[in-house]
Write an enzyme that holds these catalytic residues in place. Structure first.
Site, PDB file in Angstrom:
ATOM      1  CD1 TRP A  73     -31.278  -0.812 -16.832  1.00 38.99           C
ATOM      2  CD2 TRP A  73     -29.766   0.773 -16.402  1.00 38.99           C
ATOM      3  NE1 TRP A  73     -30.879  -0.880 -15.508  1.00 38.99           N
ATOM      4  CE2 TRP A  73     -29.840   0.199 -15.479  1.00 38.99           C
ATOM      5  CE3 TRP A  73     -28.734   2.006 -16.568  1.00 38.99           C
ATOM      6  CZ2 TRP A  73     -29.250   0.536 -14.052  1.00 38.99           C
ATOM      7  CZ3 TRP A  73     -27.910   2.363 -15.558  1.00 38.99           C
ATOM      8  CH2 TRP A  73     -28.168   1.450 -14.185  1.00 38.99           C
ATOM      9  CG  HIS A  74     -27.912   5.210 -18.183  1.00 40.84           C
ATOM     10  ND1 HIS A  74     -27.432   4.006 -18.977  1.00 40.84           N
ATOM     11  CD2 HIS A  74     -26.990   5.142 -17.552  1.00 40.84           C
ATOM     12  CE1 HIS A  74     -26.410   3.766 -18.825  1.00 40.84           C
ATOM     13  NE2 HIS A  74     -26.126   4.434 -17.690  1.00 40.84           N
ATOM     14  N   GLY A  75     -32.329   6.002 -18.755  1.00 39.67           N
ATOM     15  CA  GLY A  75     -33.606   7.016 -18.458  1.00 39.67           C
ATOM     16  C   GLY A  75     -34.774   6.835 -19.767  1.00 39.67           C
TER      17      GLY A  75
ATOM     18  CG  PHE B  76     -30.153   6.648 -14.214  1.00 35.12           C
ATOM     19  CD1 PHE B  76     -30.870   7.751 -14.975  1.00 35.12           C
ATOM     20  CD2 PHE B  76     -28.850   6.878 -14.317  1.00 35.12           C
ATOM     21  CE1 PHE B  76     -30.281   8.791 -15.553  1.00 35.12           C
ATOM     22  CE2 PHE B  76     -28.352   8.169 -14.931  1.00 35.12           C
ATOM     23  CZ  PHE B  76     -28.949   8.946 -15.573  1.00 35.12           C
TER      24      PHE B  76
ATOM     25  N   GLY C 115     -29.297  -0.331 -23.365  1.00 36.69           N
ATOM     26  CA  GLY C 115     -28.200   0.474 -22.417  1.00 36.69           C
ATOM     27  C   GLY C 115     -28.667   1.786 -22.061  1.00 36.69           C
TER      28      GLY C 115
END
Lengths: 473, 342
Positions: free
Chosen positions: A324-326, A473, A321
């Protein structure tokens, strides 16, 4: 195109005008698809082709998965879908990250490797629509839904402009059935839709950009050493900024979709009033956390194979997770911290969960305070551009730095203090209710007054246009 | 907890007419009251002089390949010293574009015009000797980059609306935005509640009225800042300066090859600023070297009357002297023959 722009107001007015005209439902859906491509093309027209590709590939592969004659074939087509989607995401989002990580590792063993400059532009919202198309093929693979009968509906599901670039991440089984019922401009809900749009833009323009962002930038974008007060105020300001920015986007998206007759899922439920981290993740970026839970955590076994594996699954889910953001190790650490929080919370719950103190107001306040404090600690890694900066902020907050060059003014402290206190108070007050229930108790005239004041403050908040944080993102 | 909760299902009933009318009325009353307050304090609408207004003007150059166009480059001295109306009157051509950026040297913009346009008109570039160090190339690069990457139809339409709003409402000027006002109130800064020192026009001309402020304190602060900045310009960096001069000359030649002309102007400074400049970068060792390589160079000391123009902060021309300064500048540029045959 961003929600807080004149262009979007004009765009929405034109879409609503055509959408309310007496044309067939299918034509309206095509209108929405066209509008969505236009909305997306306002950033970078060629990247619309990427959405077309993703839409077409997943539509075709989902059919193959559903009608495959053997389990091996089903798996094969699923792997194709995963490879295409995650491959595109990986190329655009993680190529440079992987190359840079490789260069850093090579440097650690004394090898100086200079790769070619890649200069890859990240398509806006790719993480969001990739997860959305993936959920469709995964649901079909898991036989939780059948392939949808209309390609038009599916294309609209992938590209629906209110939530295309920053969510909420919608599931196919929630959105596609809505496409079966003819819709028009929803006048009965338009009042609430307009309220949500104004509230969302107020959160973004006045609170996130006007109140919190300047202090955050002063502290986090500075190359000089920050003072203890600056570090603490800067981090609190970022907690306020990221909530108001992202919740502002989601609230506006829900309002715009509602005006078109569509329902989108909630994305936030007053997260800063969370008591514990499981509670936090049921309130923060709900559409992502539920996606990760359903497709990652549960797929890895969830809590079905003993405590150790449960903890492992939790930690892995949060690490992914974070990534996933960056494409940066600081995001991985952010995810790792939240994973650790969840694991520690479960352990603590086993040891101390039955204590009576947690049922008292004081105990709950203490837990909420600890939750908020640790969430802020994780935000440091989310916002800092490097580990050096993150550790500097943490050290400064803990009075561990001998000197400072960057200070915040009394005005900064006062503004952030009032802003964050107000935000926490509102979250605490509305913790066990919903915005809708709270608004239902307020007379329309009072609502109009509040919205009028919000609109005035939006007009009175000119300045730099800051993109929504989650666009990156 | 279900994975999906339709927020739409719970939407409370809100009377659309009451809501829209009420919201519009409250907004109109509040915005009206705020505007009346500012107008009552002699504050007038002003344009934001940011990256978007720069891009708007830059875009016009794209559509002006004519030899009769003039582009003004530089930093705050150029923005505040030149009256565009007086300049137009002097040269009798309409196409005049202000592309200077306050606080930033113009090399990146010069490079952009040389490389990315077919511009063949006149470039008037205000440049001080300290604008020829490596860091100077980066200073306006952000504007150039934004223009090429982001200045699409979406931003243009948005800018048009924003400009219309700025021309009508004081509240759309960032200086009078909510946060600035709250900050001024907490800090007890009373200067906000009077006529503004700077008013920016639609064409990016900055009219500065120094009578609005405590000029001695302001001047001392600016000179102190200039003095600190000048510490970086050591004689050891002369080689870097010379290399950048050669690089700049390359871009000037590119424009000249297309029939264009580039005039480099050393804008006036007095007392404090002039002393700081002379100490760090003496004219004989820097400016005169530049002038020997580029004939179309004008030093304010060599233009009759220009050194006598009062500079309240010792660095910028005030609105009262803009027209006179511009007249002197245009005459000096015309004397170079830059506009002959255009």
């Amino acid at each position: 195109m961003v929600f807080n722009s004149y262009t979007f107001i004009l765009f929405l007015a034109v879409v609503l005008a055509f959408y309310s005209s007496p044309i067939r439902w299918k034509s309206k859906k095509i209108l929405l698809i066209g509008a969505s491509y236009l909305f997306y093309a306002a950033w970078n027209p060629p990247f619309v082709i990427l959405i077309w590709f993703s839409t077409l590939v997943d539509w075709l592969l989902a059919q193959r998965i559903a009608y495959a004659t053997s389990i091996r074939l089903r798996k094969f087509f699923l792997i194709c879908s995963l490879s295409v989607n995650l491959g595109l995401l990986g190329f655009f989002k993680y190529s440079e990250f992987l190359v840079n990580s490789f260069v850093d590792m090579a440097a650690m063993i004394g090898v100086a490797y200079q790769p070619l400059e890649m200069d890859i532009i990240l398509p806006v919202g790719i993480s969001f629509y990739t997860f959305q198309t993936l959920s469709y093929t995964l649901d079909i693979y898991k036989r939780q839904m059948k392939p949808w009968h209309s390609f038009t509906d599916y294309a609209l599901y992938v590209t629906f402009f209110p939530q295309l670039v920053a969510g909420p991440i919608v599931r196919a089984h929630d959105f596609l059935p809505q496409c079966d019922t003819p819709k028009s401009v929803n006048w009965s809900k338009m009042g609430w839709a307009v309220s949500l749009i104004i509230l969302g833009i107020f959160q973004k323009v006045v609170l996130a950009d006007g109140l919190f962002a300047p202090v955050v930038e002063k502290v986090y974008d500075s190359t000089a050493i920050v003072s203890s007060m600056a570090a603490a105020v800067g981090t609190l300001a970022f907690a306020g900024q990221i909530f108001c920015d992202f919740a502002g986007y989601s609230t506006t998206a829900i309002g715009v979709a509602m005006a078109l007759g569509f329902a989108l899922p909630d994305n936030f439920r007053f997260p800063y009033a969370a008591i514990g981290f499981s509670d936090f993740w049921r309130r923060w970026h709900i559409s992502l956390s539920s996606w990760l839970r359903d497709y990652l955590y549960i797929s890895m076994g969830g809590s079905r194979h003993g405590k150790v594996k449960t903890y492992r699954n939790l930690a892995l889910t949060m690490l992914i997770g974070g990534l996933w953001h960056g494409a940066s190790w600081t995001f991985v650490v952010w995810g790792g911290l939240h994973g650790s929080y969840l694991v520690l919370e479960r352990l603590a719950n086993r040891l101390m969960g039955q204590w009576r103190i947690w049922k008292t107001m004081l105990g709950r306040l203490f837990l909420a305070g600890v939750t908020f404090g640790l969430v802020c600690l994780a935000w440091v890694f989310f916002r800092a551009s490097s580990f050096d900066k993150a550790f500097e902020i943490i050290q400064a907050t803990l009075f561990l730095l001998p000197y400072a060059e960057i200070y915040v003014s009394r005005v900064d402290v006062a503004l952030v203090g009032v802003g964050i206190t107000g935000l926490l108070f509102m979250h605490a007050m509305l913790r066990n209710t919903t915005l809708e229930d709270a608004a239902a108790k307020v007379p329309d005239l009072l609502k109009a007054m509040v919205l009028g004041i919000m609109l005035t403050l939006i007009i009175m908040s000119p300045g730099e246009d800051r993109a929504f944080i989650y666009f990156q993102f | 907890m279900p994975s999906f909760t339709s927020s739409s299902d719970r939407a409370p009933k809100v009377g659309l007419k009451t809501l829209l009318l009420g919201t519009a009325m409250v907004t109109a009353v509040c915005v009206g009251a705020v505007e009346m307050f500012w107008r009552g304090h002699d504050v007038v609408p002003s344009y934001d002089n940011g990256i978007k207004s720069w891009s708007y003007i830059r875009q016009k150059i794209e559509a002006s390949p004519t030899k009769q166009a003039t582009v003004l480059l530089g930093a705050s001295r150029m923005i505040s010293a030149v009256s565009l109306a007086a300049y137009r009157e002097g040269i009798e051509f309409d196409r005049l574009y202000q592309l200077s950026v306050a606080g930033e040297a113009p090399l990146a913009t010069l490079k952009d015009i040389a490389e990315k346009t077919s511009f063949s008109g006149v470039v008037v570039m205000a440049l001080s000797s300290h604008g020829l160090y490596d860091e100077a190339w980066r200073e306006q690069a952000g504007h150039v980059d934004y223009y090429h990457r982001n200045w699409g139809m979406n931003n243009r339409v948005n800018f048009w609306f924003d400009r219309e709003a700025q021309s009508r409402l004081v509240s759309r000027n960032p200086r009078y935005g909510m946060t600035s006002v709250v900050r001024a109130l907490i800090e007890g800064d009373q200067t906000l509640f009077g006529p503004a020192m700077n008013v920016v026009t639609e064409e990016r001309q900055r009219n500065t009225d120094y009578s609005q402020i405590d000029i001695d304190g302001y001047k001392a602060a600016r000179v102190a800042r200039a003095s600190k900045t000048a510490e970086a310009f050591t004689p050891a960096r002369k080689g870097e300066w010379m290399a950048n001069l050669d690089m700049m000359m390359g871009y000037i030649r590119q424009i000249e090859k297309r029939g264009g002309r580039v005039v480099i102007v050393r804008m006036p400074t007095s007392e404090g600023h002039w002393d700081v400049d002379q100490k760090a970068l003496p004219r004989a060792e820097y400016w005169d070297v530049l002038a020997s390589k580029h004939a179309d160079s004008l030093h304010f000391m060599d233009i009759p009357g220009m050194a006598d123009i009062p500079l309240p902060d010792s660095s910028h021309v005030g609105v009262q002297d803009q027209a006179y300064f511009t007249k002197l500048l245009v005459t000096a540029i015309q004397d170079l023959g830059v506009y002959d045959g255009r």
